[in-house]
Design a protein around this motif. Structure first.
Motif, PDB file in Angstrom:
ATOM      1  N   TYR A 294       0.849  -1.201   0.000  1.00 22.93           N
ATOM      2  CA  TYR A 294       0.000   0.000   0.000  1.00 22.93           C
ATOM      3  C   TYR A 294       0.882   1.248   0.000  1.00 22.93           C
ATOM      4  CZ  TYR A 294       1.311   0.251   4.892  1.00 22.93           C
ATOM      5  OH  TYR A 294       2.050   0.327   6.043  1.00 22.93           O
TER       6      TYR A 294
ATOM      7  N   SER B 110      -6.737   7.206  -6.943  1.00 28.09           N
ATOM      8  CA  SER B 110      -7.624   6.107  -7.322  1.00 28.09           C
ATOM      9  C   SER B 110      -7.059   5.312  -8.498  1.00 28.09           C
ATOM     10  CB  SER B 110      -9.026   6.626  -7.630  1.00 28.09           C
ATOM     11  OG  SER B 110      -8.997   7.351  -8.826  1.00 28.09           O
TER      12      SER B 110
ATOM     13  N   PRO C  46      -3.329   0.108  -3.232  1.00 31.54           N
ATOM     14  CA  PRO C  46      -4.276   0.924  -2.475  1.00 31.54           C
ATOM     15  C   PRO C  46      -3.564   2.036  -1.702  1.00 31.54           C
ATOM     16  CG  PRO C  46      -4.353  -1.392  -1.769  1.00 31.54           C
ATOM     17  CD  PRO C  46      -3.324  -1.293  -2.839  1.00 31.54           C
TER      18      PRO C  46
ATOM     19  N   SER D 253     -18.080  12.144  -2.835  1.00 30.24           N
ATOM     20  CA  SER D 253     -18.470  10.860  -2.267  1.00 30.24           C
ATOM     21  C   SER D 253     -17.235   9.949  -2.153  1.00 30.24           C
ATOM     22  CB  SER D 253     -19.527  10.213  -3.164  1.00 30.24           C
ATOM     23  OG  SER D 253     -19.566   8.835  -2.917  1.00 30.24           O
TER      24      SER D 253
ATOM     25  N   SER E 138     -17.082   6.900  -1.471  1.00 33.10           N
ATOM     26  CA  SER E 138     -17.267   5.557  -2.049  1.00 33.10           C
ATOM     27  C   SER E 138     -16.962   5.536  -3.550  1.00 33.10           C
ATOM     28  CB  SER E 138     -18.683   5.055  -1.782  1.00 33.10           C
ATOM     29  OG  SER E 138     -19.591   5.985  -2.305  1.00 33.10           O
ATOM     30  N   ALA E 139     -16.780   6.720  -4.143  1.00 34.62           N
ATOM     31  CA  ALA E 139     -16.400   6.760  -5.561  1.00 34.62           C
ATOM     32  C   ALA E 139     -14.915   6.434  -5.754  1.00 34.62           C
ATOM     33  CB  ALA E 139     -16.707   8.139  -6.132  1.00 34.62           C
ATOM     34  N   TYR E 140     -14.200   6.237  -4.623  1.00 40.65           N
ATOM     35  CA  TYR E 140     -12.756   5.992  -4.709  1.00 40.65           C
ATOM     36  C   TYR E 140     -12.379   4.678  -4.031  1.00 40.65           C
ATOM     37  CZ  TYR E 140     -12.801  10.891  -6.052  1.00 40.65           C
ATOM     38  OH  TYR E 140     -13.065  12.073  -6.689  1.00 40.65           O
ATOM     39  N   PRO E 141     -12.708   3.549  -4.655  1.00 39.25           N
ATOM     40  CA  PRO E 141     -12.487   2.270  -3.981  1.00 39.25           C
ATOM     41  C   PRO E 141     -11.009   1.936  -3.725  1.00 39.25           C
ATOM     42  CG  PRO E 141     -13.255   1.956  -6.254  1.00 39.25           C
ATOM     43  CD  PRO E 141     -13.369   3.415  -5.957  1.00 39.25           C
ATOM     44  N   ASN E 142     -10.102   2.583  -4.454  1.00 42.20           N
ATOM     45  CA  ASN E 142      -8.677   2.293  -4.230  1.00 42.20           C
ATOM     46  C   ASN E 142      -8.118   3.035  -3.017  1.00 42.20           C
ATOM     47  OD1 ASN E 142      -6.346   0.851  -5.157  1.00 42.20           O
ATOM     48  ND2 ASN E 142      -5.480   2.799  -5.866  1.00 42.20           N
TER      49      ASN E 142
ATOM     50  N   ILE F 167      -8.230   3.898   1.019  1.00 38.64           N
ATOM     51  CA  ILE F 167      -8.730   3.468   2.331  1.00 38.64           C
ATOM     52  C   ILE F 167      -8.704   4.691   3.246  1.00 38.64           C
ATOM     53  CG2 ILE F 167      -8.295   1.929   4.297  1.00 38.64           C
ATOM     54  CD1 ILE F 167      -6.720   0.164   2.141  1.00 38.64           C
TER      55      ILE F 167
END
Ligand code: UD1
Length: 357
Positions: free
Chosen positions: A197, A222, A227, A246, A248-252, A254
Motif C-alpha cells: 500500500y 484512485s 491501495p 463521495s 465511495s467513488a474511490y475504492p482504491n 482506504i
C-alpha cells in the motif's frame, strides 16, 4: 530556571516530546497548549502515547481565521508570561502557535529559543513561511536541523545564536520505532498487507480549499497500482463534505480518521511510498528510507529532493501518477541528513550553557 514551552498543533506535540523530558530533568518547565488543535485524535492521544506531561495551561483558542486565532493566543500567552516570568520561551516549528508565542515573548524581552529554525520554502503564500521568518528574526537561540537552514538564516543576516543540532523529529521517530513494531495493530485493523500500500495525507489549504486540486489528487490516488491509506485531517474532511465528494467513488483509497503517532509510524514502516503535502511526513518518510511524492510545488526539506528520495508533483494528477511509478522501489544514497536521534541532547546542552554565561 523556568522554561515556558508553547505547543498547539499536532506536529508540535511530537517535536516537544523528546525535548520536554530532558528539560524537566534539568529545570522547571511550564507547558502551554494553545488549543489550536483540540480534537481527541489531533491532540490528547499524542500526550498520552508520547508520555508528554499534562499542559499547565490550555488556552482553548480553537479554530478561526489566522488573525483571530493568532490574536487570541497572543493575548492569553502574554498574561501567562507576565505572571510566570519565565527565563526563556521555547517554540517549535512554524504554526500560528509558534508565531503567537514568539511575538508575545519578544515584546516582553524574554529570550526565545526556536526549535526547527532556518527552514524556508520561499513561498510566502504559505502561512507557515511567514511564521518561520518572523519567529527566526526575534529568536535568541536558533536550533537548525541542517546546514541548509543555517545558510538560509545567514542570507537574512541572522547569524547570532545559530546552532546545528539535528532534528528532534528523528529523536521522536527512533524512539517510537520499537513501540510501533510491537504495539500497533493498524495494518490488521484496516486490512492492508505490509509493502502492498501507499500512505497519503493531504491538509494544505492550497489542496483542500481548492476543489479542482482536491479532486485531481483523489483521482490520482484512485489510479495507482496499490491501495492508498489516507487518514483524513479535519480540514480536509470539511472540504470533502462541502464539495459533496463521495468517498465511495474511490475504492482504491482506504480512508481513516486521523491516527495516533505509533500507528502512523507503523504504517510508514510497512508502506511502499508516501504521498503528502505535510512537511513533517516528507521528513519522516526520508528518515525511514521511504520514497515520497510531495503534493506541493515547493518544499522546505530540500535535502530529501536533492538525495532523490522526494519528488515535487503539486496537485497535477498525471504528474503524481508518473512520479509514483518512477519512485516506487527507489533506494539510492541516504545520508540520514536530519541527524542521528540526539537533537534533544544537543539542544539541552546549548540551553544550559546559555544560562551559565
Ligand atoms: C496547522 C498548521 C500547519 C500544520 C498543521 C498540522 C498553521 C498556520 N498551520 O494547520 O502548519 O502542518 O497544523 O496538522 O498553524 N480542525 C478540527 N479539529 C482540530 C484541529 C483543526 O476540526 O483539532 C479543523 C478546523 O476546521 C480548522 C481546520 O481544521 O479550521 C484547520 O486547523 P488549523 O489549526 O487552523 O490549521 P491546520 O490546517 O491544522
Amino acid at each position: 530556571t523556568i522554561i515556558l514551552s508553547i505547543v498547539g498543533a499536532r506536529p508540535q506535540f511530537i517535536k516537544c516530546a523528546p525535548l520536554s523530558k530532558k528539560i524537566r530533568e534539568w529545570c522547571t518547565e511550564i507547558l502551554v497548549h494553545t488549543g489550536q488543535h483540540y480534537d481527541e485524535n489531533m491532540s490528547d492521544v499524542f500526550f498520552s502515547e508520547l508520555g508528554i506531561s499534562h499542559p499547565d495551561y490550555n488556552l482553548q483558542v480553537g479554530s478561526g481565521p489566522h488573525g483571530e486565532q493568532t490574536g487570541k493566543m497572543l493575548a492569553e500567552i502574554e498574561k501567562i508570561l507576565l505572571e510566570k516570568k519565565p527565563d526563556m520561551v521555547l517554540v517549535y516549528g512554524d504554526t500560528n502557535s509558534t508565531i503567537a508565542g514568539s511575538l508575545a515573548a519578544s515584546k516582553l524581552h524574554i529570550p526565545i529559543a526556536h526549535v526547527e529554525a532556518g527552514l524556508r520554502s520561499y513561498d510566502r503564500r504559505m502561512p507557515e513561511e511567514i511564521n518561520r521568518v518572523l519567529t527566526d528574526h526575534v529568536s535568541d537561540l536558533l536550533f537548525c536541523p541542517t546546514q541548509t537552514a543555517v545558510l538560509n538564516l545567514e542570507k537574512e543576516g541572522v547569524t547570532k545564536g545559530v546552532f546545528i543540532t539535528g532534528d528532534v523529529m528523528v529523536d521522536a521517530i527512533f524512539q517510537a520505532l520499537p513501540i510501533a513494531r510491537k504495539m500497533s495493530n493498524i495494518l490488521a485493523d484496516i486490512r492492508v498487507s505490509a509493502n502492498e500500500y501507499y500512505l497519503a495525507t493531504v491538509h494544505r489549504p492550497s489542496n483542500t480549499d481548492d476543489k479542482y486540486n482536491l479532486l485531481s489528487i483523489l483521482q490520482a490516488f484512485s489510479e495507482l497500482a496499490y491501495p492508498v491509506v489516507f487518514p483524513i485531517h479535519p480540514r480536509t474532511r470539511k472540504s470533502i463534505e462541502n464539495y459533496r465528494i463521495s468517498l465511495s467513488a474511490y475504492p482504491n483509497i482506504i480512508f481513516t480518521d486521523p491516527l495516533p503517532y505509533v500507528d502512523m509510524v507503523r504504517l510508514l514502516i510497512d508502506s511502499r511510498l508516501v504521498l503528502t503535502d505535510s512537511g513533517g511526513l516528507q521528513k519522516e518518510a526520508y528518515i525511514l528510507k521511504k520514497p515520497c511524492v510531495t503534493l506541493r510545488d515547493t518544499t522546505e526539506w530540500i535535502e530529501t529532493v536533492e538525495e532523490g528520495w522526494n519528488i515535487l508533483a503539486g496537485a497535477d494528477n498525471v504528474k503524481i501518477i508518473n512520479e509514483v511509478s518512477t519512485l516506487d522501489g527507489y533506494s539510492g544514497v541516504h545520508r540520514q541528513c536530519y541527524g542521528d536521534g540526539t537533537a534533544a541532547d544537543n539542544i539541552i546542552k546549548i540551553i544550559k550553557s546559555y544560562f551559565k554565561k
